[in-house]
Design an enzyme around this catalytic site. Structure first.
Site, short mmCIF file in Angstrom:
data_model
loop_
_atom_site.label_atom_id
_atom_site.label_comp_id
_atom_site.label_asym_id
_atom_site.label_seq_id
_atom_site.Cartn_x
_atom_site.Cartn_y
_atom_site.Cartn_z
N ARG A 139 0.93 -1.13 0.04
CA ARG A 139 -0.22 0.22 -0.28
C ARG A 139 1.00 0.87 0.28
O ARG A 139 2.14 1.29 0.41
CB ARG A 139 -0.49 0.21 0.98
CG ARG A 139 -2.08 -0.90 1.39
CD ARG A 139 -3.06 -1.16 1.67
NE ARG A 139 -3.21 0.15 2.18
CZ ARG A 139 -4.46 1.18 2.89
NH1 ARG A 139 -4.52 0.08 4.38
NH2 ARG A 139 -5.03 2.12 3.07
N TYR A 141 0.19 5.80 0.13
CA TYR A 141 -0.52 7.03 0.38
C TYR A 141 -0.61 7.51 -0.78
O TYR A 141 0.54 6.96 -2.12
CB TYR A 141 0.03 7.92 1.19
CG TYR A 141 -0.42 7.38 2.41
CD1 TYR A 141 -1.14 7.29 2.92
CD2 TYR A 141 0.92 8.05 3.04
CE1 TYR A 141 -1.93 7.22 4.79
CE2 TYR A 141 0.41 7.65 4.87
CZ TYR A 141 -0.45 6.92 5.29
OH TYR A 141 -0.83 6.49 6.42
N ASP A 172 -10.23 2.67 17.03
CA ASP A 172 -9.92 1.58 15.89
C ASP A 172 -8.73 0.46 16.53
O ASP A 172 -8.08 -0.35 15.48
CB ASP A 172 -8.98 2.29 14.89
CG ASP A 172 -7.58 2.87 15.01
OD1 ASP A 172 -7.57 2.28 16.28
OD2 ASP A 172 -7.26 3.39 14.38
N ASP A 177 -1.64 7.88 16.89
CA ASP A 177 -0.71 7.88 15.61
C ASP A 177 -0.30 9.75 16.51
O ASP A 177 -0.96 9.88 17.09
CB ASP A 177 -1.54 7.78 14.95
CG ASP A 177 -1.90 6.48 14.30
OD1 ASP A 177 -1.18 5.80 14.47
OD2 ASP A 177 -2.94 6.68 13.70
N ASP A 209 -9.42 7.61 15.51
CA ASP A 209 -8.24 7.29 15.05
C ASP A 209 -7.80 8.91 15.54
O ASP A 209 -7.54 9.69 15.01
CB ASP A 209 -7.99 6.90 13.85
CG ASP A 209 -6.86 6.68 13.51
OD1 ASP A 209 -6.17 7.11 14.52
OD2 ASP A 209 -6.12 6.61 11.92
#
Length: 291
Positions: A139, A141, A172, A177, A209
């Protein structure tokens, strides 16, 4: 055999204990602790019916090495963390969170100005950093992230707890983060000492999140910023840019924009006491087998 590269990281603390918390709690609610352990082991219940031996190993003044295995941007690539005896440790479970005086350890997963979606592998032994996948493919961005991005060790967002402060959204199921706004580009696996400045309550497909906006103490402007107002003064437009980046990054893949709670604004460190009571929003330790 895949090549391995070993590099130094830094994480310094006097802490030698860890704390197990039962669940999340609201911002003004006192935490409910399910148990303590000090450099030892205890049995803890998992969210499933399984049980496993959980080791509380907050490292004492660790000199942590990071060891790369495999080639970057391949399915086999992993970044492991080693203590000073060469033993693998978890960047999620074993790096201390608190450093005192409102300072926290931050583990870089994605260096600024890159777009490979790197993350701690929460379901693998020792939780190394790897590149995320979808349908067997790596993956990325759709565009570079403009800040160092990663996690606060020993934190977890509880998927069974509805936060009434943020539209009743559930956690989540991942570490908390961090978006680090300093000028220097970090390295994958690097551990930075940061102070939190503000928080964005992102709601991603109904899940809460949090994005903690922080700055490395090594940054030349670190002494100038202590809350969201200071960020606007010395890093004008940054909080809006962070919110817009995380709001829109899924749109190129045909998904809707993410939402934000708390009036679509960044909550200040002072308002939510992020500096001294970080675990009044979040909590320590994901209860999984790590060794």
């Amino acid at each position: 055999m895949a090549a391995a590269r070993v590099m130094a990281a830094t994480a310094t603390t006097n802490a030698t204990s860890c704390l197990l918390l039962k669940r999340t709690f609201s911002l003004n609610q006192k935490p409910h602790f399910s148990g303590f352990c000090f450099n030892g082991k205890r049995q803890v219940s998992l969210s499933s019916s399984k049980r496993s031996l959980f080791t509380c190993t907050a490292l004492h003044k660790p000199d942590v090495l990071i060891k790369e295995e495999g080639q970057p941007e391949t399915l086999d690539y992993r970044v492991f963390f080693l203590d000073n005896s060469g033993k693998k440790v978890s960047p999620w479970h074993d790096i201390p969170l608190h450093l005192g005086d409102g300072v926290f350890n931050f583990v870089v997963e994605i260096p600024k100005e890159t777009n490979a979606k790197m993350e701690v592998a929460t379901d693998e032994y020792f939780t190394p950093i790897k590149q995320d996948t979808k349908k067997g493919k790596l993956r990325y961005y759709p565009y570079n992230i403009n800040w160092n991005y990663g996690l606060l060790p020993q934190t977890w967002e509880d998927p069974s707890f509805a936060n009434n402060e943020v539209e009743g959204a559930f956690g989540d199921n991942d570490p908390v983060d961090v978006v680090e706004i300093g000028e220097r580009r970090g390295k994958i696996g690097e551990i930075l000492k940061v102070k939190p400045l503000a928080a964005l309550a992102m709601i991603d497909e109904g899940e809460l999140d949090w994005k903690i906006v922080a700055i490395s103490l090594d940054d030349p402007r670190a002494s100038l910023v202590n809350d969201d107002d200071d960020v606007e003064k010395h890093f004008p437009g940054t909080l809006t840019a962070i919110r817009d980046w995380f709001r829109d990054y899924k749109i190129p893949d045909g998904k809707p924009a993410n939402k934000f709670g708390l009036g679509n604004k960044a909550a200040s460190k002072i308002q939510y006491k992020l500096r001294n009571k970080l675990n009044a929003i979040f909590f320590n330790k994901k209860h999984t087998l790590i060794s």
